[in-house]
Design a protein around this motif. Structure first.
Motif, PDB file in Angstrom:
ATOM      1  N   GLY A 166      40.721  49.646  33.083  1.00  0.00           N
ATOM      2  CA  GLY A 166      41.658  50.693  33.472  1.00  0.00           C
ATOM      3  C   GLY A 166      40.974  51.907  34.055  1.00  0.00           C
ATOM      4  O   GLY A 166      41.427  52.466  35.064  1.00  0.00           O
ATOM      5  N   MET A 167      39.866  52.335  33.450  1.00  0.00           N
ATOM      6  CA  MET A 167      39.136  53.480  33.983  1.00  0.00           C
ATOM      7  C   MET A 167      38.576  53.157  35.359  1.00  0.00           C
ATOM      8  O   MET A 167      38.625  53.992  36.278  1.00  0.00           O
ATOM      9  CB  MET A 167      38.011  53.877  33.029  1.00  0.00           C
ATOM     10  N   TYR A 168      38.071  51.961  35.530  1.00  0.00           N
ATOM     11  CA  TYR A 168      37.548  51.533  36.824  1.00  0.00           C
ATOM     12  C   TYR A 168      38.647  51.547  37.895  1.00  0.00           C
ATOM     13  O   TYR A 168      38.466  52.103  38.988  1.00  0.00           O
ATOM     14  CB  TYR A 168      36.955  50.135  36.698  1.00  0.00           C
ATOM     15  N   TYR A 183      44.177  38.487  35.592  1.00  0.00           N
ATOM     16  CA  TYR A 183      43.025  38.681  34.715  1.00  0.00           C
ATOM     17  C   TYR A 183      43.109  39.994  33.944  1.00  0.00           C
ATOM     18  O   TYR A 183      42.818  40.057  32.745  1.00  0.00           O
ATOM     19  CB  TYR A 183      41.745  38.639  35.547  1.00  0.00           C
ATOM     20  N   THR A 184      43.546  41.054  34.623  1.00  0.00           N
ATOM     21  CA  THR A 184      43.637  42.355  33.968  1.00  0.00           C
ATOM     22  C   THR A 184      44.852  42.477  33.060  1.00  0.00           C
ATOM     23  O   THR A 184      44.883  43.329  32.174  1.00  0.00           O
ATOM     24  CB  THR A 184      43.711  43.485  35.009  1.00  0.00           C
ATOM     25  N   GLY A 185      45.878  41.641  33.298  1.00  0.00           N
ATOM     26  CA  GLY A 185      47.122  41.753  32.539  1.00  0.00           C
ATOM     27  C   GLY A 185      48.181  42.569  33.245  1.00  0.00           C
ATOM     28  O   GLY A 185      49.288  42.725  32.719  1.00  0.00           O
ATOM     29  N   ALA A 230      36.218  39.323  37.043  1.00  0.00           N
ATOM     30  CA  ALA A 230      35.606  38.677  35.880  1.00  0.00           C
ATOM     31  C   ALA A 230      34.107  38.530  36.058  1.00  0.00           C
ATOM     32  O   ALA A 230      33.340  38.626  35.091  1.00  0.00           O
ATOM     33  CB  ALA A 230      36.248  37.308  35.650  1.00  0.00           C
ATOM     34  N   ALA A 231      33.663  38.326  37.313  1.00  0.00           N
ATOM     35  CA  ALA A 231      32.245  38.105  37.573  1.00  0.00           C
ATOM     36  C   ALA A 231      31.403  39.362  37.341  1.00  0.00           C
ATOM     37  O   ALA A 231      30.210  39.268  37.047  1.00  0.00           O
ATOM     38  CB  ALA A 231      32.050  37.599  38.999  1.00  0.00           C
TER      39      ALA A 231
END
Length: 330
Positions: A166-168, A183-185, A230-231
């Motif tokens: 979230g911060m990113y 992936y993040t939801g 994810a990577a």
């Protein structure tokens, strides 16, 4: 079919069909950028349906390019330059009221996110229970590049994403595809774009089947590519989990990867003031309710739209489109 067309009839189309409420954004030339009448029309429809015997509410777009590009920031900038900041404040107050209504609505809300979905578009979708993406989906909170900050309750939902995602996303405005959204939801389901139109009728035809099951069945086992986020997740969590902006930059410098270098370049390109505001907002949001976050958003919006960085950021990105903003020192 029961017509409940709200005042902004040409830009927001609503109806109820076989127990499913439908709201379609219909401002395609502007990528469904939200105006105050549009937001009020959506809010009015949802308010009218709070006690209705509906299976679901489906929120979609008539545009092939966009679900919703966010709030009409060019109009907000024009209001400020014309000395009518109150008109912009009315927009934000109406929008944030709608965000809260979506989160608290008793009828399940299904957002069909095909194409661009940014800023206020996430406000229309992420607060609902079901967010369907397609192979065309592009999600982002790009506000720091506009001299603004991630609003629409992002101070609530971004800090609750896994790790430091979230911060990113809030600081960089990184664009997510369908795989990253899942992936993040931020997204809950994937359905190919050519099957998306089937959703309302499928929900209407299976009122006693869980919505999750209906959406999964429409997905038809479609495979989504692997998430690129994810990577880089270990490096991302280490850097953006750092306690201050200076620490985040230091971790990125130490990482010495192409992703880290690109991320540093992004942070250097956006508004320094917006980075400060966003970092503080997301940090505080970890301990706030959604409504408290929306209240904070309104207080910040009132002042931020009057700042030189906002006027300059919107000019550079959305008006002149030279992408060369002259930011004020932090």
């Amino acid at each position: 079919m029961t017509d409940t067309t709200p005042p902004a009839a040409s830009e927001v189309l609503t109806d109820v069909h076989q127990g499913v409420g439908r709201i379609r954004l219909n401002r395609p030339k502007a990528l469904n950028a939200l105006t105050t009448p549009m937001v009020a029309a959506i809010d009015d429809a949802l308010a009218a349906w709070e006690s209705a015997p509906l299976t679901a509410v489906v929120l979609s777009s008539t545009s092939a390019k966009a679900f919703c590009a966010g709030g009409d920031m060019r109009a907000i900038r024009r209001n400020v330059l014309a000395g009518d900041a109150e008109a912009s404040e009315r927009f934000f107050a109406t929008e944030y009221r709608l965000n809260a209504r979506i989160a608290e609505h008793p009828v399940p809300i299904v957002a069909l996110i095909d194409g661009i979905c940014m800023g206020g578009g996430l406000g229309l979708s992420v607060h609902g229970g079901y967010r369907v993406v397609t192979e065309n989906t592009v999600l982002a909170m790009p506000e720091t590049a506009l001299g603004f900050f991630p609003d629409i309750g992002a101070g609530y939902f971004l800090p609750r994403l896994p790790g430091a995602l979230g911060m990113y996303l809030g600081l960089t405005g990184h664009r997510l595809d369908a795989a990253d959204a899942l992936y993040t939801g931020l997204a809950t389901h994937f359905i190919p774009a050519d099957r998306l139109h089937l959703v309302p009728d499928a929900l209407a035809g299976h009122p006693h089947t869980p919505i999750d099951t209906v959406l999964k069945d429409l997905g038809d086992g479609s495979e989504v590519p692997h998430s690129k986020l994810a990577a880089v997740r270990p490096d991302l969590d280490r850097a953006f989990g750092a306690p201050t902006l200076a620490d985040i930059r230091a971790e990125l410098h130490r990482t010495e990867t192409p992703w880290a270098a690109d991320t540093l370049a992004t942070l250097d390109s956006v508004s320094p003031r917006s980075l400060d505001i966003t970092h503080a907002l997301l940090t505080a949001g970890r301990d706030r309710t959604l409504r408290a976050c929306l209240t904070a958003d309104l207080h910040l919006a009132r002042t931020t739209i009057l700042e030189p960085d906002f006027l300059e950021g919107v000019r550079a990105v959305l008006v002149d489109k030279d992408h060369s903003p002259a930011w004020q020192p932090t």
